[in-house]
Design a protein around this motif. Structure first.
Motif, PDB file in Angstrom:
ATOM      1  N   ILE A 225       0.887  -1.291   0.223  1.00 35.67           N
ATOM      2  CA  ILE A 225      -0.098   0.008  -0.023  1.00 35.67           C
ATOM      3  C   ILE A 225       0.877   1.112   0.006  1.00 35.67           C
ATOM      4  O   ILE A 225       0.345   2.508  -0.157  1.00 35.67           O
ATOM      5  N   ILE A 226       2.255   1.048   0.223  1.00 36.43           N
ATOM      6  CA  ILE A 226       3.045   2.439   0.198  1.00 36.43           C
ATOM      7  C   ILE A 226       4.184   1.996  -0.902  1.00 36.43           C
ATOM      8  O   ILE A 226       5.203   2.916  -0.629  1.00 36.43           O
ATOM      9  N   SER A 227       4.365   1.130  -1.414  1.00 40.87           N
ATOM     10  CA  SER A 227       5.573   0.896  -2.599  1.00 40.87           C
ATOM     11  C   SER A 227       4.823   0.257  -3.660  1.00 40.87           C
ATOM     12  O   SER A 227       3.824  -0.389  -3.800  1.00 40.87           O
ATOM     13  N   ARG A 228       5.623   0.551  -4.725  1.00 39.19           N
ATOM     14  CA  ARG A 228       5.489   0.065  -6.054  1.00 39.19           C
ATOM     15  C   ARG A 228       5.965  -1.128  -6.550  1.00 39.19           C
ATOM     16  O   ARG A 228       6.685  -1.643  -5.745  1.00 39.19           O
ATOM     17  N   PRO A 229       5.292  -1.928  -7.710  1.00 42.92           N
ATOM     18  CA  PRO A 229       5.933  -3.271  -7.916  1.00 42.92           C
ATOM     19  C   PRO A 229       7.309  -2.905  -8.275  1.00 42.92           C
ATOM     20  O   PRO A 229       7.723  -2.204  -9.203  1.00 42.92           O
ATOM     21  N   GLY A 230       8.201  -3.913  -7.654  1.00 48.28           N
ATOM     22  CA  GLY A 230       9.500  -4.164  -8.201  1.00 48.28           C
ATOM     23  C   GLY A 230      10.252  -2.993  -7.518  1.00 48.28           C
ATOM     24  O   GLY A 230      11.621  -2.973  -7.609  1.00 48.28           O
ATOM     25  N   GLU A 231       9.874  -2.052  -6.479  1.00 46.98           N
ATOM     26  CA  GLU A 231      10.606  -1.091  -5.766  1.00 46.98           C
ATOM     27  C   GLU A 231      11.773  -1.766  -4.821  1.00 46.98           C
ATOM     28  O   GLU A 231      12.806  -1.299  -4.799  1.00 46.98           O
ATOM     29  N   PHE A 232      11.329  -2.964  -4.372  1.00 49.69           N
ATOM     30  CA  PHE A 232      12.383  -3.672  -3.465  1.00 49.69           C
ATOM     31  C   PHE A 232      12.266  -5.378  -4.161  1.00 49.69           C
ATOM     32  O   PHE A 232      11.359  -5.787  -4.800  1.00 49.69           O
ATOM     33  N   PRO A 233      13.559  -5.741  -3.786  1.00 46.37           N
ATOM     34  CA  PRO A 233      14.648  -5.144  -3.140  1.00 46.37           C
ATOM     35  C   PRO A 233      15.496  -4.281  -3.733  1.00 46.37           C
ATOM     36  O   PRO A 233      15.466  -4.327  -5.019  1.00 46.37           O
ATOM     37  N   SER A 234      16.163  -3.461  -3.200  1.00 52.26           N
ATOM     38  CA  SER A 234      16.800  -2.383  -3.891  1.00 52.26           C
ATOM     39  C   SER A 234      18.234  -2.004  -3.102  1.00 52.26           C
ATOM     40  O   SER A 234      18.404  -2.494  -2.062  1.00 52.26           O
ATOM     41  N   PRO A 235      19.365  -1.890  -3.939  1.00 52.93           N
ATOM     42  CA  PRO A 235      20.573  -1.536  -3.349  1.00 52.93           C
ATOM     43  C   PRO A 235      20.865  -0.176  -2.680  1.00 52.93           C
ATOM     44  O   PRO A 235      21.983   0.181  -2.403  1.00 52.93           O
ATOM     45  N   THR A 236      19.870   0.575  -2.703  1.00 48.85           N
ATOM     46  CA  THR A 236      20.063   2.161  -2.337  1.00 48.85           C
ATOM     47  C   THR A 236      19.535   2.219  -0.798  1.00 48.85           C
ATOM     48  O   THR A 236      18.693   1.523  -0.394  1.00 48.85           O
TER      49      THR A 236
END
Length: 449
Positions: free
Chosen positions: A297-308
């Protein structure tokens, strides 16, 4: 004088020696590979969080994925990110979830990688600061919580640390006037206290998937604070960033929430010790992709996992994973098969570097060996011929000489030589006949006598 003979190793024994040599070299090479690149362990310990929290739920999904790849993942519940960080530093676990804002780089962005034995594989989820209350308007800040009962999480947890620091910015402290009381409960226990009216507010730092958050978001009698100061607080606490919970994202039918909610959020870090086997690091990253790639509900598809936005230096395996994807062999082979194939390549590549130039000189070596076999026979013949020329052999010595000539001829006949050696082979056989003729001439006077 008896002519010398050169022993010839039987073909079967030569083959056995070759096989033994290959086996010894292979075993030695595999032992070296095992020392340079040992096989990954078959079990791994992960520190998660409270049993009813999002961290532990994430861990259970990781456990299923690793089990399918032949790795047993032991989950060890904890009070939260701070205790997880302590366990990782102590080395009692190899992997765990750490709340953003509690790691090395959050405290000192310029810290060198060697300052810690820990490495981030990725950030895996947003962890908003959920501030739930019964009927208190907190849009202008947390000052109205002074004198109230506030569930701030379990002491020693990241939730407790961040909640008390955030309240202190607004002058709200435990026992401060007028009689503010911090209640050391978190998760579902804090949610129960709030819904029963035993506390006036609860502050939770957790992913949206946490059961306590899900329960309170769905409760229309509970109010979720939307802070007007999120931008300013994000400047004050660099590990925070503003996120928005959109109107109707929780339950569109009931219009929950009834308006956009401005939240502060940090990120959950998937952290490992730097000595973790590289193959397991890649496997954990692939598990993270499967678990966290879905939208929330607060993140977009594919936003995680992230190296940043990691709280620790990014691991070498993570850098390669986010740049090139998972290792090539793991795209086509099961985990253990890919691992063994990779280790086998580690053995074969240096061997190829040795064998390729060796193959170039191999024809010369084979030619030299074939010539040497012929030359050894020539040496025996020359010695025998010189012996015949220097003295007269007795009957026993002549019989031995004939047997030696028969053996030389038989070995030459049975040995396979290339066509370009044919003239030399025939020449050798002619010399054998010549020495036989000398033996016959030496025995003729004895026959006449």
């Amino acid at each position: 004088m008896k002519p010398p003979t050169l022993p010839v190793l039987p073909t079967g024994r030569r083959l056995l020696y070759w096989l033994l040599g290959v086996a010894v070299l292979t075993a030695l090479g595999w032992a070296i590979v095992g020392d340079i690149s040992p096989a990954p362990p078959r079990s791994l310990a992960m520190t998660t969080g409270v049993p009813d929290g999002a961290y532990h739920r994430f861990g259970e999904r990781y456990q299923e994925i690793l089990r399918a790849n032949g790795i047993r993942l032991e989950l060890r519940p904890s009070s939260g990110g701070v205790e997880n960080l302590q366990r990782l530093n102590e080395g009692t676990v190899s992997v765990g979830f750490v709340q953003g804002g509690t790691g090395l780089l959050a405290q000192d962005p310029d810290a060198p990688p060697e300052a810690t034995p820990l490495r981030s594989l990725a950030t895996v989820a947003f962890e908003p600061v959920w501030i739930f209350s019964t009927a208190i308007d907190l849009s202008s800040g947390l000052g109205p919580l002074a004198g109230k009962r506030i569930a701030v999480g379990v002491p020693g947890s990241g939730n407790f640390k961040v909640a008390t620091e955030l309240l202190a910015v607004y002058g709200v402290t435990d026992g401060g006037a007028p009689a503010t009381r911090f209640v050391s409960e978190g998760g579902m226990a804090a949610a129960d206290l709030l819904t029963r009216g035993e506390v006036d507010a609860a502050i939770m730092i957790a992913a949206p998937e946490a059961p306590a958050v899900q329960r309170l978001l769905a409760d229309s009698s509970v109010r979720l604070a939307s802070l007007d100061h999120v931008q300013g607080l994000a400047r004050r606490f660099p590990f925070f960033q503003p996120v928005t919970l959109k109107r109707g994202s929780v339950d569109p039918k009931r219009d929950l929430p009834p308006q956009d909610i401005q939240l502060l959020a940090t990120t959950a870090n998937l952290v490992v010790r730097d000595e973790l086997h590289p193959a397991l690091a890649y496997l954990l990253l692939e598990a993270a992709r499967q678990v966290h790639r879905q939208p929330s509900i607060i993140s977009r598809p594919g936003e995680f996992p992230s190296p940043t936005g990691t709280d620790f230096p990014l691991s070498t395996q993570a850098e390669r994973y986010f740049k090139n994807g998972r290792p090539f062999l793991q795209n086509y082979l099961p985990f253990w098969a890919a691992n063994y194939a990779q280790r086998l390549l580690l053995l074969l590549v240096p061997l190829a570097a040795i064998l390729v130039p060796l193959v170039r000189v191999l024809p010369e070596l084979i030619g030299w060996r074939r010539r040497s076999r012929l030359y050894r026979r020539y040496g025996e013949l020359k010695f025998l011929e010189q012996d015949l020329a220097s003295r007269k052999l007795d009957d026993e010595e002549r019989r031995e000489a004939r047997a030696q000539l028969d053996r030389i001829e038989e070995e030459v006949v049975q040995t396979k030589f290339p066509l370009d050696f044919t003239d030399r082979v025939y020449t050798l056989r002619q010399h054998v006949d010549y020495v036989r003729a000398q033996l016959r001439r030496q025995s003729e006077p004895d026959a006449k006598d």
